[in-house]
Design a protein around this motif. Sequence first.
Motif, PDB file in Angstrom:
ATOM      1  N   SER A 113       0.868  -1.179   0.000  1.00 54.40           N
ATOM      2  CA  SER A 113       0.000   0.000   0.000  1.00 54.40           C
ATOM      3  C   SER A 113       0.900   1.222   0.000  1.00 54.40           C
ATOM      4  O   SER A 113       1.875   1.274   0.763  1.00 54.40           O
ATOM      5  N   SER A 150       4.033   0.173   2.307  1.00 50.08           N
ATOM      6  CA  SER A 150       3.956  -0.781   3.409  1.00 50.08           C
ATOM      7  C   SER A 150       3.417  -2.105   2.884  1.00 50.08           C
ATOM      8  O   SER A 150       2.451  -2.132   2.116  1.00 50.08           O
ATOM      9  N   ILE A 151       4.049  -3.190   3.314  1.00 50.96           N
ATOM     10  CA  ILE A 151       3.536  -4.536   3.063  1.00 50.96           C
ATOM     11  C   ILE A 151       3.142  -5.095   4.421  1.00 50.96           C
ATOM     12  O   ILE A 151       4.007  -5.456   5.227  1.00 50.96           O
ATOM     13  N   GLU A 152       1.856  -5.074   4.702  1.00 47.80           N
ATOM     14  CA  GLU A 152       1.317  -5.554   5.976  1.00 47.80           C
ATOM     15  C   GLU A 152       2.074  -4.994   7.175  1.00 47.80           C
ATOM     16  O   GLU A 152       2.446  -5.720   8.102  1.00 47.80           O
TER      17      GLU A 152
END
Length: 129
Positions: free
Chosen positions: A30, A48-50
């Motif tokens: 995101s 961001s990845i999770e």
Amino acid sequence: MAATPIFAPELFIPNGVRDVDFYINGLGASELRRFSNDDGTIHVSELSIEGAVFHLHEETRNPRSFSPVRHQGSTVTIGLFVDDVDAYMARAIEAGARIGSPAQDYDYGYRQGDVVDPFGHVWMFESRI
């Protein structure tokens, strides 16, 4: 009270880039923030990845910080622990990455595979088995 250290790599991309959708489509990232240059190209994109934050930054004049494209290689592999290595590999390849090493199980207890993203960064997807 001291803050807990958080690892947030900064990946350099060539100047003039407008599209970083590979990270959204290929890695499920995101985009949190973007800082653009006057001509609309990306200066910095925070993704961001999770919850794992990383930054894309256009190349600077610093001779020690460069995109992998400049030297046709990378000095680092970004390891990303995931639940399903094969699913991440397939998604990244579908979005434009190329296989560096196919996913396989290793006797030291990990399943790993890596891809090279469109900007030359190496991503290793890994999980404990």
